[in-house]
Write an enzyme that holds these catalytic residues in place. Structure first.
Site, PDB file in Angstrom:
ATOM      1  N   GLU A 733       0.877  -1.182   0.000  1.00 49.12           N
ATOM      2  CA  GLU A 733       0.000   0.000   0.000  1.00 49.12           C
ATOM      3  C   GLU A 733       0.905   1.220   0.000  1.00 49.12           C
ATOM      4  O   GLU A 733       1.733   1.371   0.900  1.00 49.12           O
ATOM      5  CB  GLU A 733      -0.869   0.030   1.263  1.00 49.12           C
ATOM      6  CG  GLU A 733      -1.765  -1.172   1.449  1.00 49.12           C
ATOM      7  CD  GLU A 733      -2.813  -1.300   0.377  1.00 49.12           C
ATOM      8  OE1 GLU A 733      -3.107  -0.285  -0.294  1.00 49.12           O
ATOM      9  OE2 GLU A 733      -3.307  -2.419   0.185  1.00 49.12           O
ATOM     10  N   CYS A 767      -1.805   9.329   4.004  1.00 51.50           N
ATOM     11  CA  CYS A 767      -1.682   8.903   2.608  1.00 51.50           C
ATOM     12  C   CYS A 767      -2.925   9.316   1.834  1.00 51.50           C
ATOM     13  O   CYS A 767      -2.880   9.564   0.636  1.00 51.50           O
ATOM     14  CB  CYS A 767      -1.496   7.402   2.534  1.00 51.50           C
ATOM     15  SG  CYS A 767      -2.626   6.551   3.623  1.00 51.50           S
TER      16      CYS A 767
HETATM   17  P1  NAD Z   1       8.735   4.871   3.796  1.00 47.23           P
HETATM   18  O1  NAD Z   1       8.483   4.189   2.501  1.00 47.23           O
HETATM   19  O2  NAD Z   1       9.867   5.771   3.874  1.00 47.23           O
HETATM   20  O3  NAD Z   1       8.927   3.786   4.951  1.00 47.23           O
HETATM   21  C1  NAD Z   1       7.992   2.752   5.172  1.00 47.23           C
HETATM   22  C2  NAD Z   1       8.701   1.600   5.871  1.00 47.23           C
HETATM   23  O4  NAD Z   1       9.607   1.029   4.961  1.00 47.23           O
HETATM   24  C3  NAD Z   1       9.490   2.003   7.077  1.00 47.23           C
HETATM   25  O5  NAD Z   1       9.353   1.019   8.068  1.00 47.23           O
HETATM   26  C4  NAD Z   1      10.918   2.037   6.547  1.00 47.23           C
HETATM   27  O6  NAD Z   1      11.876   1.821   7.532  1.00 47.23           O
HETATM   28  C5  NAD Z   1      10.878   0.886   5.576  1.00 47.23           C
HETATM   29  N1  NAD Z   1      11.911   0.896   4.551  1.00 47.23           N
HETATM   30  C6  NAD Z   1      12.641   1.917   4.084  1.00 47.23           C
HETATM   31  N2  NAD Z   1      13.477   1.488   3.117  1.00 47.23           N
HETATM   32  C7  NAD Z   1      13.264   0.183   2.987  1.00 47.23           C
HETATM   33  C8  NAD Z   1      13.813  -0.826   2.130  1.00 47.23           C
HETATM   34  N3  NAD Z   1      14.742  -0.540   1.247  1.00 47.23           N
HETATM   35  N4  NAD Z   1      13.357  -2.064   2.237  1.00 47.23           N
HETATM   36  C9  NAD Z   1      12.390  -2.361   3.115  1.00 47.23           C
HETATM   37  N5  NAD Z   1      11.842  -1.474   3.948  1.00 47.23           N
HETATM   38  C10 NAD Z   1      12.263  -0.213   3.873  1.00 47.23           C
HETATM   39  O7  NAD Z   1       7.369   5.579   4.177  1.00 47.23           O
HETATM   40  P2  NAD Z   1       7.036   6.469   5.445  1.00 47.23           P
HETATM   41  O8  NAD Z   1       7.697   7.783   5.303  1.00 47.23           O
HETATM   42  O9  NAD Z   1       7.238   5.697   6.688  1.00 47.23           O
HETATM   43  O10 NAD Z   1       5.458   6.644   5.286  1.00 47.23           O
HETATM   44  C11 NAD Z   1       4.908   7.585   4.446  1.00 47.23           C
HETATM   45  C12 NAD Z   1       4.511   6.965   3.127  1.00 47.23           C
HETATM   46  O11 NAD Z   1       3.612   5.894   3.351  1.00 47.23           O
HETATM   47  C13 NAD Z   1       3.762   7.921   2.236  1.00 47.23           C
HETATM   48  O12 NAD Z   1       4.209   7.739   0.920  1.00 47.23           O
HETATM   49  C14 NAD Z   1       2.318   7.488   2.382  1.00 47.23           C
HETATM   50  O13 NAD Z   1       1.511   7.836   1.308  1.00 47.23           O
HETATM   51  C15 NAD Z   1       2.455   6.035   2.532  1.00 47.23           C
HETATM   52  N6  NAD Z   1       1.318   5.447   3.199  1.00 47.23           N
HETATM   53  C16 NAD Z   1       0.433   4.724   2.457  1.00 47.23           C
HETATM   54  C17 NAD Z   1      -0.688   4.175   3.053  1.00 47.23           C
HETATM   55  C18 NAD Z   1      -1.677   3.362   2.260  1.00 47.23           C
HETATM   56  O14 NAD Z   1      -2.485   2.666   2.875  1.00 47.23           O
HETATM   57  N7  NAD Z   1      -1.667   3.410   0.951  1.00 47.23           N
HETATM   58  C19 NAD Z   1      -0.904   4.367   4.418  1.00 47.23           C
HETATM   59  C20 NAD Z   1       0.032   5.099   5.140  1.00 47.23           C
HETATM   60  C21 NAD Z   1       1.141   5.634   4.522  1.00 47.23           C
END
Ligand code: NAD
Length: 970
Positions: A733, A767
């Protein structure tokens, strides 16, 4: 003392006298000789027609062009088969191309205006003078109410105060010019919610302070006019009473101030007693306007939607009975309270007169109140009998008058309406005067029939809930700086490397220190998960679901502590934090109940001699990788879906919210989940994230986060590595660039408030947040002006302070990124508003841009902050083209009252979650399953009926049951 029997007898005699005095008179709204009377007749016969007509009347005043009026007329009525013949013919003629839209629109406008004139005294005080004078000539007194739009900004609130001050000035001057000063002793009715755009019981003290200051200036100017505060929605009730007491407590010598109380509220007796005690204690005589209540449908619908107790009586009898009980209390306390009996009901009126009489309260020591345009025969009958009658007379323009007009139309035409019964249905006197029947006062709680229902959010209009939150905030602050271990199998591991979690509103405060995993711990965690899997996958699914239900109970026990932690660690406001915890509880319970549905294997086919079983089994060991922005609910959803399906997981929270993540693990520990089913592994995303995703022992990844990381995970998971035994499934997501369309038929009060919440709630870091507004040409300027005013009015600051609508963004990197987009916005377009804010936290003011170049990153990239672009569209097709131009397709919204545009959006607005005429954030589990398409998501919807299936593999087992020609069950 008068017995009940005697009172009843007296009520009958008085009622009969009034009834006879009314004779055959009919209120103008029901007069079948007029077209409006006939129209009301049709409305009362056909519920479908009523809905269409009232909706059309509601939208009409905001339609700016004649063509649009004709278009909407067709959209509402052209395909309706059962229209009254005259109405159908009228519509055909009006839509006929030979009639110029100008004339057709004029006819429609005039018709609706004349309907409005039945209930609204005039456009302004000058325009109303003749009408008001004729009421005074009848002997009635007046209460003037200035109809206003819903106040969405400080500027609008100031405008509201000024309108009242001008009205009082006018009345004052008119009084000085007149020989008969009595004509100018008016009562003025006003609404507290219009005095402060940010009125919210959550910010109790701030709301009282701001609302009182405007109100005080009106009271001071009132001169010989009295002032009455109208009662509004239940959510504001206690606050309105508090504002009333505060202003009056400080004012000396105000003319008999008053407040309305609604008898349909279960609380009303308690409130009346409170007011009486206050009046005695402070030696201030006040008026109480006792009404039955005008927002019954709203209270029932909205409180049911929120899962809160419905505050109104559900049966009309109960309200009528309560009205009589409160009338008695009012008369018993007539020494300190001036009773104002506001009803159109012959029975309630007669009962009030009988009660007053039997208590020796003189008829001039209280008054009746009625609404302008309603129950005129009863009004005249009362005046003839020398009772005091005051007519509540709304004054105002058409658009702001609409909500009022619709309330009156509903009131007149509802099945329960006394007016309808007495004047339209011509029910006999015997029926009309009958005492309301006793009904059981306790209501039967609604039975959800074992179905899932959402966890209600905390009602912050209740002091007890505000207090709980304050206590929790204090308690959690006392735990700052604690260390949180990794958990692998049944081992807690404190590593040397730590993730420090800061409070984004005060970065010098360390909320907690989480141990940080390395690749070595990832290997160990995967081994533990695979080991636990062998047992866990065979635990009966109902038992697995039981752990989720227990987790829900555990979360409930420390609900405010969890919310308080989010206030500190994620910078969420109280309401947003509480919403996140409630959502997590929903996930536990929803997926628990869903598993009970899906877990049972099914038999397929019906041929004898074979048994075909279809069932689901877990995928294996998974990685759950979550973001910080819903730090409890999102991982709660992904983890609970994984484990209830029989999988074991490694849960990696975001490095920005590891303490909240650790609390999720703790909840499951308290729910006695066997060790190894969840391993808790915070750590640097890049380092352990890639390693975890590519690990051969991992069968699936449940990820929520940004597009870039999500796509990277999908790519990594697609590469098969040595030792890997399954094709990895990725449930991802991701982000959004969400648009809201506002067309020319939209209710701008609703649109401004809905978009404000969608765009600036949690600082635009949801999001689902709105970052693109697409407004149509016809309303563009008006919307932009009001929206800017609303944005300017919100307070930004530490979310600890409940008056703040916006808190900080999550960290300094986010702050820098948002600032760089604001610079791009200035470069690529025109800024409508850029908010400034100082402070040591990661605060950034909202920014609104217009006329951006189509290729500007402000329009195309997810910023994840309070940066909003407004675009202009020619028509609905153009608006949809702009909205659909993004690579993201997560949420979208439309504010419109055009059935055709709503239909078009449903068909063509390509987003995972479409919201019509409401905010686009705040999806509820089981009611608005959530998730996007395009580059916003690859999974099925969280909180929806298909979600769990992604965590399982279906299996089909077919057994030949025919042995030696013998088949069981043949
Ligand atoms: P992010 O993608 O930076 O991080 C998400 C998670 O991924 C964190 O736990 C992070 O440590 C981990 N991560 C980072 N690099 C990684 C890698 N290379 N491999 C595996 N895991 C890795 O996102 P964020 O800043 O924590 O959250 C904000 C984002 O999430 C926004 O883009 C938002 O739109 C999205 N979001 C989407 C939904 C949805 O349901 N569609 C809900 C909430 C947030």
């Amino acid at each position: 003392m008068t017995t009940d029997y005697e009172l009843e007898k007296k009520t009958r005699v008085i009622g009969e006298d009034l009834f006879n005095s009314m004779g055959k008179q009919v209120p103008s709204v029901f007069d079948r000789k007029s077209w409006t009377g006939r129209l009301m007749g049709w409305v009362m016969k056909d519920e479908g027609f009523k809905v269409r007509l009232f909706r059309f009347i509601d939208v009409l005043p905001s339609l700016k062009t004649d063509d649009l009026i004709i278009k909407l007329l067709n959209e509402y009525f052209a395909d309706e088969e059962n229209l009254p013949v005259i109405f159908k013919g009228g519509i055909r003629r009006l839509s006929n191309s030979r009639i110029l839209p100008f004339f057709a629109a004029k006819i429609i406008r005039t018709a609706v205006a004349s309907l409005a004139r039945q209930f609204i005294a005039g456009k302004d005080i000058r325009d109303s003078q003749r009408t008001l004078k004729s009421l005074q000539d009848e002997g009635a007194e007046l209460s003037l109410d200035l109809l206003g739009e819903i106040v969405v900004s400080d500027i609008e609130a100031r405008g509201y105060v000024e309108r009242y001050l001008r009205l009082l000035e006018f009345l004052f001057n008119a009084k000085n010019r007149s020989r008969n000063s009595h004509d100018f002793s008016y009562d003025i009715s006003l609404k507290v919610s219009s005095f402060y755009s940010q009125l919210d019981p959550l910010d109790w003290d701030g709301s009282i302070k701001h609302a009182s200051s405007g109100l005080r200036s009106v009271f001071e100017k009132a001169g010989s006019s009295s002032i009455t505060l109208d009662m509004e929605h239940y959510y504001f009730k206690d606050l309105i009473i508090a504002v009333f007491m505060k202003v009056l407590g400080e004012l000396e010598g105000a003319m008999r101030p008053g407040i309305a109380l609604q008898a349909y509220l279960r609380d009303s007796e308690k409130d009346l007693i409170k007011l009486i005690e206050w009046s005695r204690k402070n030696k201030k005589r006040i008026a109480v306007r006792l009404v039955k209540g005008a927002y019954w449908d709203y209270e029932v619908v909205v409180n049911r939607q929120k899962g809160w107790p419905v505050p109104v009586f559900l049966q009309k009898n109960e309200t009528d009975l309560n009205f009589e009980a409160l009338t008695k209390i009012l008369f018993e306390n007539a020494d300190c309270i001036y009773p104002e009996i506001a009803t159109h009901n012959l029975r309630s009126v007669s009962h009030a007169i009988a009660t007053a009489d039997s208590m020796g309260v003189p008829s001039r020591a209280f008054e009746f109140q009625m609404l302008f345009g309603m129950a005129e025969p009863l009004r005249r009958a009362l005046l003839k009998k020398n009772h005091k009658v005051r007519v509540y007379s709304p004054i105002g323009e058409f658009i702001p008058g609409m909500a009022y007009l619709i309330r009156r139309l509903l009131e007149n035409t509802s099945n329960e309406s006394f007016l309808r019964k007495s004047f339209a249905a011509k029910i006999s006197f015997e029926e009309l005067i009958k005492a309301p029947e006793e009904v059981r006062r306790d209501t039967i709680p609604e039975d959800s029939g074992g179905r899932f229902s959402n966890e209600p959010q905390l009602d912050f209009s209740r002091e007890s809930n505000r207090r709980k939150m304050i206590d929790a905030l204090q308690k959690i602050k006392g735990e700052f700086g604690k260390k949180y271990p990794l958990v692998i199998g049944n081992r807690q591991v404190y590593s040397d490397r730590e993730i420090l979690s800061f409070n984004p509103a005060a970065p010098d405060e360390t909320v907690g220190r989480a141990s940080s995993a390395s690749q070595k711990e990832v290997d160990e965690a995967v081994t533990e998960a695979r080991k636990a899997l062998e047992i866990w996958r065979n635990v009966p699914f109902k038992e697995r679901a039981g752990y989720l239900l227990r987790a829900a109970e555990e979360a409930r026990k420390i609900r405010c502590d969890l919310s308080a932690l989010e206030v500190y660690e994620a910078g969420k406001t109280w309401r947003d934090a509480d919403g996140d915890v409630a959502e997590a509880i929903d996930y536990f319970e929803y997926y628990g109940s869903e598993m009970s549905r899906i877990g049972q294997s099914v038999r397929l086919g019906h041929c004898p001699g074979e048994e075909n079983e279809y069932l689901y089994e877990p995928r294996g060991a998974g990685a759950v990788i979550s973001p910080w922005n819903f730090p409890f609910a999102i991982p709660a959803g992904m983890v609970s879906a994984s484990i209830v399906a029989g999988n074991c997981v490694i849960f990696k929270p975001s490095g920005l919210s590891p303490v909240t993540g650790s609390m999720l693990f703790e909840i499951f520990r308290k729910a006695a989940l066997p060790p190894g089913v969840i391993q808790f592994l915070p750590g640097p995303g890049g380092e352990i994230g890639d390693y975890l995703v590519s690990h051969p022992g991992i069968d699936f990844i449940a990820f929520t986060g940004s597009k870039d990381v999500g796509l990277r995970i999908i790519e990594h998971a697609g590469r098969t590595v040595p030792g890997q035994k399954t094709i990895k499934k990725v449930i991802a997501e991701m982000g959004g660039k969400n648009a809201v369309i506002i067309d020319e038929t939209a209710d701008l009060d609703e649109a401004v408030r809905g978009v404000l919440e969608s765009a600036l709630g949690y600082q635009g870091q949801k999001c689902s947040a709105c970052s693109r507004i697409i407004a149509m040409e016809g309303i563009f300027d008006e919307f932009a002006r009001r929206f800017k005013g609303a944005v300017e009015s919100v307070k930004i600051g530490p979310p600890l302070d409940p008056s703040c609508f916006m808190g900080p963004v999550i960290d300094s990197a986010a702050l820098q990124k948002i600032r760089s987009y604001i610079e791009m916005g200035k470069r690529d377009g025109r800024s409508l508003y850029i908010g400034k804010i100082e402070g040591k936290g990661f605060f950034v003011g909202p920014a609104i841009f217009m006329d951006l170049k189509p290729e500007s990153p402000v329009l195309t990239e997810e910023i994840f902050g309070p940066v909003i672009a407004i675009m202009k569209a020619r028509d609905m097709d153009h608006a949809l083209e702009i909205a659909n131009s993004s690579v993201y397709a997560l949420t979208g919204g439309l504010f419109s009252r055009s059935p055709e545009n709503i239909r078009k959006a449903k068909c063509e607005f390509r987003v995972g979650n479409l919201y019509i005429n409401r905010k686009i954030t705040g999806a509820l589990v089981g009611r608005q399953p959530f998730g996007g398409s395009g580059l916003s998501g690859a999974g099925s919807k969280a909180g929806g009926p298909d979600y769990l299936l992604q965590f399982m593999n279906p299996r089909s087992i077919s057994e030949n049951t025919l042995r030696k020609g013998f088949a069981p069950g043949l």
